[in-house]
Structures are given as C-alpha cells and as structure tokens.
Write a protein that holds these residues in place. Sequence first.
Motif, PDB file in Angstrom:
ATOM      1  N   PHE A 267      45.123  30.927  35.734  1.00 27.92           N
ATOM      2  CA  PHE A 267      44.245  31.653  34.809  1.00 27.92           C
ATOM      3  C   PHE A 267      43.502  32.770  35.542  1.00 27.92           C
ATOM      4  O   PHE A 267      43.399  33.898  35.051  1.00 27.92           O
ATOM      5  N   VAL A 268      42.977  32.447  36.720  1.00 27.64           N
ATOM      6  CA  VAL A 268      42.180  33.410  37.490  1.00 27.64           C
ATOM      7  C   VAL A 268      43.035  34.582  37.942  1.00 27.64           C
ATOM      8  O   VAL A 268      42.667  35.754  37.771  1.00 27.64           O
ATOM      9  N   TRP A 269      44.212  34.277  38.526  1.00 33.38           N
ATOM     10  CA  TRP A 269      45.046  35.369  39.045  1.00 33.38           C
ATOM     11  C   TRP A 269      45.586  36.234  37.910  1.00 33.38           C
ATOM     12  O   TRP A 269      45.696  37.451  38.047  1.00 33.38           O
ATOM     13  N   ALA A 270      45.930  35.610  36.800  1.00 31.39           N
ATOM     14  CA  ALA A 270      46.504  36.376  35.690  1.00 31.39           C
ATOM     15  C   ALA A 270      45.474  37.275  35.008  1.00 31.39           C
ATOM     16  O   ALA A 270      45.783  38.394  34.598  1.00 31.39           O
ATOM     17  N   SER A 271      44.242  36.784  34.903  1.00 30.65           N
ATOM     18  CA  SER A 271      43.214  37.530  34.160  1.00 30.65           C
ATOM     19  C   SER A 271      42.315  38.380  35.043  1.00 30.65           C
ATOM     20  O   SER A 271      41.710  39.355  34.580  1.00 30.65           O
ATOM     21  N   GLY A 272      42.191  37.997  36.321  1.00 31.66           N
ATOM     22  CA  GLY A 272      41.280  38.725  37.204  1.00 31.66           C
ATOM     23  C   GLY A 272      39.823  38.370  36.973  1.00 31.66           C
ATOM     24  O   GLY A 272      38.923  39.108  37.383  1.00 31.66           O
ATOM     25  N   ILE A 273      39.563  37.227  36.313  1.00 29.44           N
ATOM     26  CA  ILE A 273      38.193  36.770  36.070  1.00 29.44           C
ATOM     27  C   ILE A 273      38.102  35.286  36.375  1.00 29.44           C
ATOM     28  O   ILE A 273      39.119  34.585  36.456  1.00 29.44           O
ATOM     29  N   LEU A 274      36.873  34.808  36.551  1.00 27.79           N
ATOM     30  CA  LEU A 274      36.627  33.377  36.599  1.00 27.79           C
ATOM     31  C   LEU A 274      36.392  32.889  35.176  1.00 27.79           C
ATOM     32  O   LEU A 274      36.143  33.694  34.274  1.00 27.79           O
ATOM     33  N   PRO A 275      36.493  31.581  34.939  1.00 30.67           N
ATOM     34  CA  PRO A 275      36.272  31.061  33.585  1.00 30.67           C
ATOM     35  C   PRO A 275      34.987  31.604  32.960  1.00 30.67           C
ATOM     36  O   PRO A 275      33.964  31.738  33.623  1.00 30.67           O
ATOM     37  N   VAL A 276      35.081  31.917  31.686  1.00 28.44           N
ATOM     38  CA  VAL A 276      33.965  32.458  30.926  1.00 28.44           C
ATOM     39  C   VAL A 276      33.511  31.405  29.924  1.00 28.44           C
ATOM     40  O   VAL A 276      34.338  30.728  29.304  1.00 28.44           O
ATOM     41  N   ILE A 277      32.208  31.257  29.772  1.00 28.39           N
ATOM     42  CA  ILE A 277      31.662  30.270  28.842  1.00 28.39           C
ATOM     43  C   ILE A 277      32.196  30.538  27.435  1.00 28.39           C
ATOM     44  O   ILE A 277      32.099  31.651  26.925  1.00 28.39           O
ATOM     45  N   GLY A 278      32.759  29.515  26.833  1.00 24.80           N
ATOM     46  CA  GLY A 278      33.270  29.635  25.471  1.00 24.80           C
ATOM     47  C   GLY A 278      34.723  30.069  25.377  1.00 24.80           C
ATOM     48  O   GLY A 278      35.303  30.054  24.292  1.00 24.80           O
ATOM     49  N   LEU A 279      35.334  30.452  26.517  1.00 25.77           N
ATOM     50  CA  LEU A 279      36.730  30.890  26.503  1.00 25.77           C
ATOM     51  C   LEU A 279      37.635  29.727  26.899  1.00 25.77           C
ATOM     52  O   LEU A 279      37.501  29.165  27.980  1.00 25.77           O
ATOM     53  N   ASP A 297      48.387  48.231  32.893  1.00 20.44           N
ATOM     54  CA  ASP A 297      46.978  47.872  32.755  1.00 20.44           C
ATOM     55  C   ASP A 297      46.792  46.368  32.905  1.00 20.44           C
ATOM     56  O   ASP A 297      45.832  45.906  33.526  1.00 20.44           O
ATOM     57  N   LEU A 298      47.716  45.604  32.355  1.00 22.86           N
ATOM     58  CA  LEU A 298      47.643  44.147  32.484  1.00 22.86           C
ATOM     59  C   LEU A 298      47.750  43.718  33.942  1.00 22.86           C
ATOM     60  O   LEU A 298      47.076  42.791  34.376  1.00 22.86           O
ATOM     61  N   LEU A 299      48.547  44.423  34.699  1.00 22.32           N
ATOM     62  CA  LEU A 299      48.809  44.029  36.088  1.00 22.32           C
ATOM     63  C   LEU A 299      47.730  44.472  37.070  1.00 22.32           C
ATOM     64  O   LEU A 299      47.463  43.790  38.051  1.00 22.32           O
ATOM     65  N   ILE A 300      47.123  45.636  36.839  1.00 20.92           N
ATOM     66  CA  ILE A 300      46.242  46.188  37.880  1.00 20.92           C
ATOM     67  C   ILE A 300      44.849  46.563  37.367  1.00 20.92           C
ATOM     68  O   ILE A 300      44.116  47.272  38.048  1.00 20.92           O
ATOM     69  N   HIS A 301      44.455  46.092  36.188  1.00 18.88           N
ATOM     70  CA  HIS A 301      43.180  46.529  35.599  1.00 18.88           C
ATOM     71  C   HIS A 301      41.987  46.269  36.511  1.00 18.88           C
ATOM     72  O   HIS A 301      40.993  46.991  36.479  1.00 18.88           O
ATOM     73  N   GLU A 379      42.880  43.210  52.163  1.00 13.45           N
ATOM     74  CA  GLU A 379      42.126  43.522  50.950  1.00 13.45           C
ATOM     75  C   GLU A 379      42.436  42.542  49.828  1.00 13.45           C
ATOM     76  O   GLU A 379      41.711  42.464  48.838  1.00 13.45           O
ATOM     77  N   THR A 380      43.530  41.807  49.950  1.00 12.74           N
ATOM     78  CA  THR A 380      44.018  40.780  49.005  1.00 12.74           C
ATOM     79  C   THR A 380      44.525  41.364  47.695  1.00 12.74           C
ATOM     80  O   THR A 380      44.948  40.618  46.824  1.00 12.74           O
ATOM     81  N   TYR A 381      44.506  42.681  47.525  1.00 16.90           N
ATOM     82  CA  TYR A 381      45.004  43.252  46.269  1.00 16.90           C
ATOM     83  C   TYR A 381      46.506  42.987  46.091  1.00 16.90           C
ATOM     84  O   TYR A 381      46.960  42.623  45.000  1.00 16.90           O
ATOM     85  N   SER A 382      47.283  43.205  47.153  1.00 17.90           N
ATOM     86  CA  SER A 382      48.716  42.927  47.061  1.00 17.90           C
ATOM     87  C   SER A 382      48.953  41.449  46.782  1.00 17.90           C
ATOM     88  O   SER A 382      49.793  41.079  45.962  1.00 17.90           O
ATOM     89  N   TRP A 383      48.214  40.602  47.487  1.00 23.29           N
ATOM     90  CA  TRP A 383      48.372  39.155  47.289  1.00 23.29           C
ATOM     91  C   TRP A 383      48.084  38.794  45.833  1.00 23.29           C
ATOM     92  O   TRP A 383      48.831  38.052  45.193  1.00 23.29           O
TER      93      TRP A 383
END
Length: 431
Positions: A267-279, A297-301, A379-383
Amino acid sequence: MACKCSGKDANRVTMVLLETVLPNYSWDAKLVITVASFAVIYGEFYLLTQFYNASNPNPNPVAKNIALLKQLQGIMEDASLLQHLFGAITELIKAIMTVTKYLLQLNDLSSEYFAIYKSPLSTATDIARSAYWAVFVLITIGTMTKELSVLASKVKIDALQGKNVLLLISSLDCLDEIKALAKLYDQLEKNGKIQYKLVWVPVADQIYEQHFSSLKSLMPWYCVRHPSIIRPGVIRYFREFWNFTKQTILVPLYPNGQVQPIYTLDFVWASGILPVIGLHPDGNWKFLCEDHGLSLDLLIHDLYTVDLTMPSPIICLYGGEDIKWIEEFTTAINRIKDVTKLSMDLVYVSQSKAINQTNKAIFDFITGRKLGVYWNVEETYSWRFWARLESIFSSGLRKGIYPKVNNTMKDVGTLLSFSGSSAVDGLRLVN
C-alpha cells in the motif's frame, strides 16, 4: 548499594546499611566504605555513558551491549536527559566528597580541640548526622540510575497516549525497506501528511545486535527498545490474528484501542503515503479495477516534482546500463527538443538496487553532459519506483487481476521486465 529499592525506600535502606551492615564501624568509616561502594558500582554507569555517547553515529559497540544487558539503553539514548542527570549528580558527589574530607579531618583532630570549642556529644551528633545524609544521598543517586531507564521508556509511552498509533511490525531483514520508508516518512512529515505516531515493533528469533542497532539508527520514529522484551505470546498474537509472517505490516491503533484494517507495505509503495485515517487499504487499488492504463503520474507523483512556475514539461524516464545506448538515446531526445522546441525533462532511473561501478560511470556521464537528473540508490527514489511496480503487480495478482485481461497490469509487467536486466538496450517511458 545494589538493592532494587524505590526512591521512597532510600531512608529505610540507609538505616539498614548503617545499623545492620556496618554497625561496628565509626561514622567516618561508614561513609568512606559507602563512597567506595558507590564508586565501584555506579562509577561503571558513568563510564558507560561516556563510551556509549548516543550523539555519536557509531557508538562503542561494547558499551551498547553492556547497556543492553543492564537494561539502561533507554536512558543512554536520551542525550539531554543524561546531560541534566550528570550535571546534578556531579554537584552532589562533589558535596559528598567535601563532607567526607571534613569528617576525616575532624577525626584527626585531638580531643583537646573539642574540649575547648565544642562538647564531644554535640560533635559526635554532627558527625553522625552529616554521615547519615551523605550515605542517604548516595543511595538515592544509586536508586535514581535504576529508575531512570524505566522512566525514559515511560515518557515515550506517555507521549503516545491519546494519539493515533501506527505499529510497524517487521523482522530484522528489512534494511532496504527501512531506508526507503525513512526517506518517505521525512518527506511526508515535512508536508504535514503524517497522521499517526509510528512505532517500530521488531520481531526476531535470532538477534544480531550490530544489525539491529544499524536499523534502529535509520528510524526517525519511535522504536521498541529491543526485540527481546516482546513476549512470545504477543508474537503469537501477531501471527495468528494479524497474519504477520516475514512480510512487514502496518497496524493502525486508535486511542480507544480499536484496531483498524491492517496494511502491507505494498500500500505504501504503491500510493507514496502512509495509512490515512478513514482510508481502507483496498481503497488504494481502484485504479486497477477501473483499468485506465498506467500513467506516469501514478508512478512518479511523489518521486519527481516539476517547477510549477514554468509550463508543464514532457517527462521522460529512461534507464539501462549501456552507456553507448544512453548516449544515442539522449542525443536523439535533444535533437527532438531542438526541432520541436518542446520542454522535456530527462530522468535516469537506476536498474540496480546497489550502486555499482557501472551506475557510477553513468551518473558521471549524465552529470558531465548535463542530461537532466538521475535517481541514485541512496535517494531511494529508484528503489521506490521499482517497489511501486512490484507492489502493484503482486497486489493485482492477489486480487485475481491478470495482465491478459487488464491493461494496467500488462503495462506494469512490461516495465518490470526492465528491472535489473542488462540484456535489454534500455527503458524509455515518456509522458
């Protein structure tokens, strides 16, 4: 001096020490023996803090192991607490040494001095009172050092009370994940997008202290002090009720104790966020079901930002380990830019998850020719880019969504075929 008493019992322990353990010694001798005992037992604690030096990125490993064995790691890692602690203790010890010195000097004075200036009974009472309070202070300091480690841990626990907490439960075999997650966490925190207090809960059957300490040093969030304090029953609960295996999971906890749906790092790697309350975790995968195809945009936003004050450029991701092909490709792109006057950003994506000599040569080539930017591994961006593709693909398969019938999955599978491969000429992805 080595008793496990609380601060409230210091008076009782002092009386036991003076009347039961040392009943046949003079008052100055009682104090000297207590000071010597204090120096032996708690002098080690002081030296340990000097060698541990939590502000040092590479503290003495022997000191770290001793602190762990003595259950003092919590206080050792709180540099400000140690500074205040030893400032106060040093002043107290100086005062006690002064009292001890004066009592010894009084003992050396002749009886005629007391006969002239003070009654023997009054002098004996003053000596006993001074020795008692000096011993009391030493026992209090000794008790304090035992309780402070517990206090340091309690303060951290109190800081989580009434907060939304996100448990990060993992094995110790997660170095790349933690590096990337730490970078993402810092990025989200700067943008005010952290809604939980993150707490790492390490689960390990076998513990390598140096590796554990290295992992812990990477984390800007709260951590359980050591895997050994997590009881087997708790680990069994993780496995039976939260389906924890070796795959890292994220468990949101609300202040009322309610446990929210469990997330994986996919979930984290695909979305680029940590869990959000209510999601709900499944809410992140709608794009797979809708199947509009894979967008850049989905890949590098969250991995690449453009200058919003300028016209939106065409972004071109490319990769590969053949410098000759890279030179030919970037030369062709530059010709297109010159002819069309289009604004294009070139971004090199590393294929390897470790910086090797080939990658370094490519980075130097890109920098020297001013061919845009590159994502290196540190930088971990490629990873995170490759992890995002892998997460999308594996999650799609788990949900029964296959490349043959889903264009997004097909696109992701195609891109993954370039990951770590030196057999192909290179990756090109243009938006």
